[in-house]
Design a protein around this motif. Structure first.
Motif, PDB file in Angstrom:
ATOM      1  N   GLN A   1       0.811  -1.217   0.000  1.00 20.43           N
ATOM      2  CA  GLN A   1       0.000   0.000   0.000  1.00 20.43           C
ATOM      3  C   GLN A   1       0.846   1.270   0.000  1.00 20.43           C
ATOM      4  OE1 GLN A   1      -3.136  -0.208   3.054  1.00 20.43           O
ATOM      5  NE2 GLN A   1      -2.741  -2.417   3.175  1.00 20.43           N
ATOM      6  N   GLY A   2       2.168   1.096  -0.125  1.00 20.04           N
ATOM      7  CA  GLY A   2       3.053   2.251  -0.179  1.00 20.04           C
ATOM      8  C   GLY A   2       3.393   2.839   1.175  1.00 20.04           C
ATOM      9  N   ARG A   3       3.087   2.128   2.262  1.00 28.51           N
ATOM     10  CA  ARG A   3       3.400   2.644   3.597  1.00 28.51           C
ATOM     11  C   ARG A   3       4.871   2.409   3.920  1.00 28.51           C
ATOM     12  NH1 ARG A   3      -1.397  -0.251   6.951  1.00 28.51           N
ATOM     13  NH2 ARG A   3      -0.662  -1.973   5.625  1.00 28.51           N
ATOM     14  N   HIS A   4       5.508   3.435   4.489  1.00 23.71           N
ATOM     15  CA  HIS A   4       6.911   3.332   4.870  1.00 23.71           C
ATOM     16  C   HIS A   4       7.039   2.409   6.077  1.00 23.71           C
ATOM     17  CE1 HIS A   4       7.447   6.541   2.083  1.00 23.71           C
ATOM     18  NE2 HIS A   4       6.981   7.488   2.863  1.00 23.71           N
ATOM     19  N   ARG A   5       8.106   1.592   6.087  1.00 24.46           N
ATOM     20  CA  ARG A   5       8.274   0.616   7.167  1.00 24.46           C
ATOM     21  C   ARG A   5       9.726   0.561   7.629  1.00 24.46           C
ATOM     22  NH1 ARG A   5       6.842  -5.183   5.596  1.00 24.46           N
ATOM     23  NH2 ARG A   5       8.169  -4.637   3.828  1.00 24.46           N
ATOM     24  N   SER A   6       9.903   0.250   8.898  1.00 25.42           N
ATOM     25  CA  SER A   6      11.223  -0.057   9.454  1.00 25.42           C
ATOM     26  C   SER A   6      11.064  -1.154  10.494  1.00 25.42           C
ATOM     27  CB  SER A   6      11.853   1.177  10.115  1.00 25.42           C
ATOM     28  OG  SER A   6      12.255   2.132   9.155  1.00 25.42           O
ATOM     29  N   ALA A   7      12.146  -1.893  10.702  1.00 23.00           N
ATOM     30  CA  ALA A   7      12.191  -2.873  11.782  1.00 23.00           C
ATOM     31  C   ALA A   7      12.780  -2.194  13.010  1.00 23.00           C
ATOM     32  CB  ALA A   7      13.041  -4.070  11.372  1.00 23.00           C
TER      33      ALA A   7
END
Length: 398
Positions: free
Chosen positions: A214-220
């Motif tokens: 969905q184009g959402r930015h992500r990080s662990a």
């Protein structure tokens, strides 16, 4: 070979061996469907340049290429105070590695293993008997089947029963900390930057992942806390947990929310004094486990894979069996120095920066300033991050 443990390291070994014409039985007690279920594992792994070369050389690049996020820079800071260090390679040097969700790595490895005729994969079972002798190895499974091979490889993880049965002594200690792991959605792009933020209570790492569908930015997220505080962190309601994490991020990635459930695991060090025995090799976390502060745990296991396959392949060209004592001795000699160096550096960083009360904040910033001012030292840390130090097996070279 018979490989006990079909995790990331064990299955990579089976695939690398298959490319070299070596057949394997892979035995794993887990159900693969459980391991790759959505939300089952929030962890992510930093794959060094050398480890990516290994994946490419055994035919996994096409499966993984679009799933990994490049790490173009690592920002290191003492509580977001002035004096931040940026580890950024030159354009011609490429990235410092790639971040992959562990789930994506498993899916790629498992799909490749199902298509590989040189791999016999035995799941939802375990070894109840392991016999090693001068003429070969034999393993009996829980369902009564008996498998035979030339070499037994223990890739069972930190609690390896095969290593313990072989009575390999371990140097080990407990950091008395736990890593709380989660995945985050965030408002701003991470711009392929990993953050290592040192707080008095322990390191706080943000590791870049690819945007979702969905184009959402992500990080662990890897948030290290003292053992005595870990239960409280895990018991926080989601809204409180997000608030605590957000406060430690100082708005660097904007508004955040949880993208995966939290997990927690203890942080301990262990190192096996021996990693080979009669027709036995021990690899990955079964041989060595370290603090995640430098993100090298999986990469060290993949270096084991490259070295073992190279040694076995060269020996078999000379007519030797994979379980030949000369080959195993060469493997152990090759890996011992490299493993010792990487683990020593990682443990040193942990004791300086990752253990509360070990180093005052002012001294920590002084040390960071020294790294910033000494190009050779900075280069050393970047080479370690890329996994390009030491003598690399051919499979880990471009």
């Amino acid at each position: 070979m018979i490989i006990l443990g079909g995790g990331l390291v064990g299955m990579t070994l089976a695939l690398a061996a298959a490319r070299a014409g070596i057949t394997s039985h892979v035995i794993d007690r887990a159900d693969p469907a459980d391991l790759v279920a959505e939300g089952a594992d929030a962890r992510a792994s930093a794959i060094s340049t050398a480890s990516w070369n290994l994946f490419s050389n055994i035919g996994l690049a096409a499966r993984l290429d679009k799933l990994g996020c490049p790490i173009d820079s690592i920002a290191v800071t003492d509580g977001m105070k002035p004096g931040r260090i940026d580890f950024t390679p030159k354009p011609e040097e490429g990235s410092l590695g790639r971040m992959f969700a562990n789930r994506d790595l498993r899916i790629a490895l498992f799909d490749a293993a199902r298509e590989e005729p040189a791999i016999a994969w035995h799941v939802k079972t375990e070894a109840v008997r392991r016999d090693r002798g001068p003429h070969g190895v034999e393993v009996e499974l829980a369902d009564g089947r008996v498998l035979a091979a030339s070499l037994l490889v223990a890739a069972e993880g930190r609690q390896s029963p095969t290593r313990d049965e072989a009575r390999f002594a371990l140097a080990k200690w407990d950091y008395k900390h736990r890593a709380t792991v989660a995945a985050l959605f965030h408002e701003k792009s991470h711009e392929n930057t990993a953050w290592e933020i040192f707080y008095p209570a322990g390191p706080f790492a943000l590791l870049p992942l690819l945007d979702d569908e969905q184009g959402r930015h992500r990080s662990a997220l890897v948030w290290t806390v003292a053992e005595k505080d870990a239960a409280g962190v895990m018991a926080m309601p989601d809204a409180m947990f997000v608030g605590e994490v957000s406060a430690r991020m100082h708005g660097v990635l904007g508004t955040i929310s949880l993208a995966a459930p939290r997990m927690s695991y203890p942080l301990r060090f262990h190192h096996a004094g021996k990693v080979v025995g009669e027709r036995l090799a021990v690899i990955g976390d079964a041989a060595h486990g370290m603090h995640p502060i430098a993100g090298q745990g999986l990469n060290l296991g993949l270096r084991d894979v490259g070295a073992l396959v190279e040694v076995l392949t060269e020996g078999m060209r000379l007519g030797l069996e994979p379980g030949d004592a000369q080959l195993l001795a060469r493997y152990e000699k090759w890996r011992s120095l490299d493993t010792f160096m990487v683990m020593s550096v990682t443990d040193g960083l942990t004791r300086l920066f990752g253990v509360p009360g070990r180093l005052p904040s002012a001294a920590r910033r002084l040390g960071m300033g020294a790294v910033q001012r000494l190009p050779a030292l900075k280069r050393f840390f970047m080479d370690e991050a890329r996994g390009m130090s030491g003598k690399l097996p051919q499979l880990l070279q471009a």
